[in-house]
Design a protein around this motif. Structure first.
Motif, PDB file in Angstrom:
ATOM      1  N   TYR A  70      29.519   2.611  87.907  1.00 14.16           N
ATOM      2  CA  TYR A  70      28.568   3.596  87.394  1.00 14.16           C
ATOM      3  C   TYR A  70      27.112   3.193  87.639  1.00 14.16           C
ATOM      4  O   TYR A  70      26.231   4.048  87.633  1.00 14.16           O
ATOM      5  CB  TYR A  70      28.832   3.867  85.916  1.00 14.16           C
ATOM      6  N   MET A  74      24.838   5.840  89.241  1.00 16.67           N
ATOM      7  CA  MET A  74      23.557   6.195  88.637  1.00 16.67           C
ATOM      8  C   MET A  74      22.437   6.130  89.669  1.00 16.67           C
ATOM      9  O   MET A  74      21.535   6.979  89.674  1.00 16.67           O
ATOM     10  CB  MET A  74      23.252   5.266  87.454  1.00 16.67           C
ATOM     11  N   TYR A  79      20.832   9.131  86.216  1.00 20.45           N
ATOM     12  CA  TYR A  79      21.393   8.684  84.942  1.00 20.45           C
ATOM     13  C   TYR A  79      22.179   9.785  84.241  1.00 20.45           C
ATOM     14  O   TYR A  79      23.291   9.563  83.756  1.00 20.45           O
ATOM     15  CB  TYR A  79      20.270   8.187  84.029  1.00 20.45           C
ATOM     16  N   ARG A  80      21.616  10.988  84.171  1.00 20.15           N
ATOM     17  CA  ARG A  80      22.257  12.076  83.434  1.00 20.15           C
ATOM     18  C   ARG A  80      23.631  12.424  84.020  1.00 20.15           C
ATOM     19  O   ARG A  80      24.625  12.511  83.288  1.00 20.15           O
ATOM     20  CB  ARG A  80      21.358  13.316  83.437  1.00 20.15           C
ATOM     21  N   SER A  83      26.123   9.598  83.419  1.00 23.03           N
ATOM     22  CA  SER A  83      26.551   9.550  82.020  1.00 23.03           C
ATOM     23  C   SER A  83      27.561  10.651  81.719  1.00 23.03           C
ATOM     24  O   SER A  83      28.562  10.425  81.024  1.00 23.03           O
ATOM     25  CB  SER A  83      25.343   9.692  81.095  1.00 23.03           C
ATOM     26  N   PRO A 166      27.303   5.557  78.186  1.00 25.72           N
ATOM     27  CA  PRO A 166      25.969   6.075  78.522  1.00 25.72           C
ATOM     28  C   PRO A 166      24.834   5.361  77.804  1.00 25.72           C
ATOM     29  O   PRO A 166      23.740   5.220  78.356  1.00 25.72           O
ATOM     30  CB  PRO A 166      26.063   7.545  78.092  1.00 25.72           C
ATOM     31  N   LEU A 169      24.333   2.249  79.748  1.00 30.94           N
ATOM     32  CA  LEU A 169      23.669   2.592  81.007  1.00 30.94           C
ATOM     33  C   LEU A 169      22.172   2.790  80.815  1.00 30.94           C
ATOM     34  O   LEU A 169      21.366   2.394  81.658  1.00 30.94           O
ATOM     35  CB  LEU A 169      24.283   3.866  81.602  1.00 30.94           C
ATOM     36  N   TRP A 170      21.800   3.420  79.692  1.00 30.37           N
ATOM     37  CA  TRP A 170      20.373   3.662  79.440  1.00 30.37           C
ATOM     38  C   TRP A 170      19.630   2.340  79.290  1.00 30.37           C
ATOM     39  O   TRP A 170      18.541   2.173  79.842  1.00 30.37           O
ATOM     40  CB  TRP A 170      20.192   4.509  78.185  1.00 30.37           C
TER      41      TRP A 170
END
Length: 199
Positions: A70, A74, A79-80, A83, A166, A169-170
């Motif tokens: 991911y 990404m 990102y969106r 996620s 997510p 990931l952020w």
């Protein structure tokens, strides 16, 4: 990958094959450890690494693979979108878990089939579960993945961790690695003290 009828060993794989291989070993260990009988393989698989079992190794390696896959996704689609893809994957696994629980419930209705379920009250059949907890309580526990075959309870944890992906990931996107590590340590300490169950 084939080119001209032969395998192209120089082609770059889309996945980390070494991690996939290790995850395959972890799956084998997990299945062996969860059999109802002991075999010669159990000597090599049953908590050979301290108190770590095949299930924990599987989740750990899967986490590394998910982070790797991911992270690349990404960088490619943003990102969106990455996620949302992760949340869709978690939702797919969640549906599979619920269907499997309901499937085992239905098997308990077959005469002379001794299929037991892992519930908050222990190993019970469908009738015993409903008699003790009622329809609403049982349904809530099924939907929260707290009621089902004992051998698949780690999948509920996998769904929860994937659903929280997510957020991780952020933090990675914002390069807040120290904050992520601190939050992970706090969560581990809270669970260690209160023995909280999230799945």
């Amino acid at each position: 990958k084939r080119e001209g009828g032969a395998f192209d060993i120089e082609a770059k794989p889309s996945r980390d094959l070494a991690l996939d291989f290790l995850r395959g070993i972890a799956i084998f260990m997990m299945v062996t450890d969860h059999l109802i009988f002991t075999s010669g393989y159990s000597f090599f698989t049953l908590e050979r690494f301290g108190v770590v079992t095949g299930a924990e190794i599987f989740v750990l390696i899967s986490g590394v693979l998910i982070g790797h896959v991911y992270k690349l996704k990404m960088a490619r689609i943003g990102y969106r979108a990455a996620s949302l893809a992760m949340l869709r994957r978690a939702a797919q696994l969640y549906v599979v878990c619920v269907v499997m629980v309901l499937g085992v419930f239905l098997f308990t209705l077959i005469p002379h089939v001794d299929t037991k379920l892992a519930t908050p009250g222990g190993m019970m059949s469908l009738k015993q579960t409903l008699d003790r907890f009622g329809y609403l309580h049982t349904a809530v526990h099924v939907l929260m993945l707290k009621c089902g075959p004992l051998r698949m309870n780690v999948i509920g944890l996998y769904v929860v961790l994937l659903g929280a992906g997510p957020v991780v990931l952020w933090f990675l996107k914002e390069k807040r690695i120290k904050s992520l590590l601190v939050m992970s340590a706090i969560g581990w300490a809270i669970n260690l003290h209160y023995e909280a169950r999230i799945s």
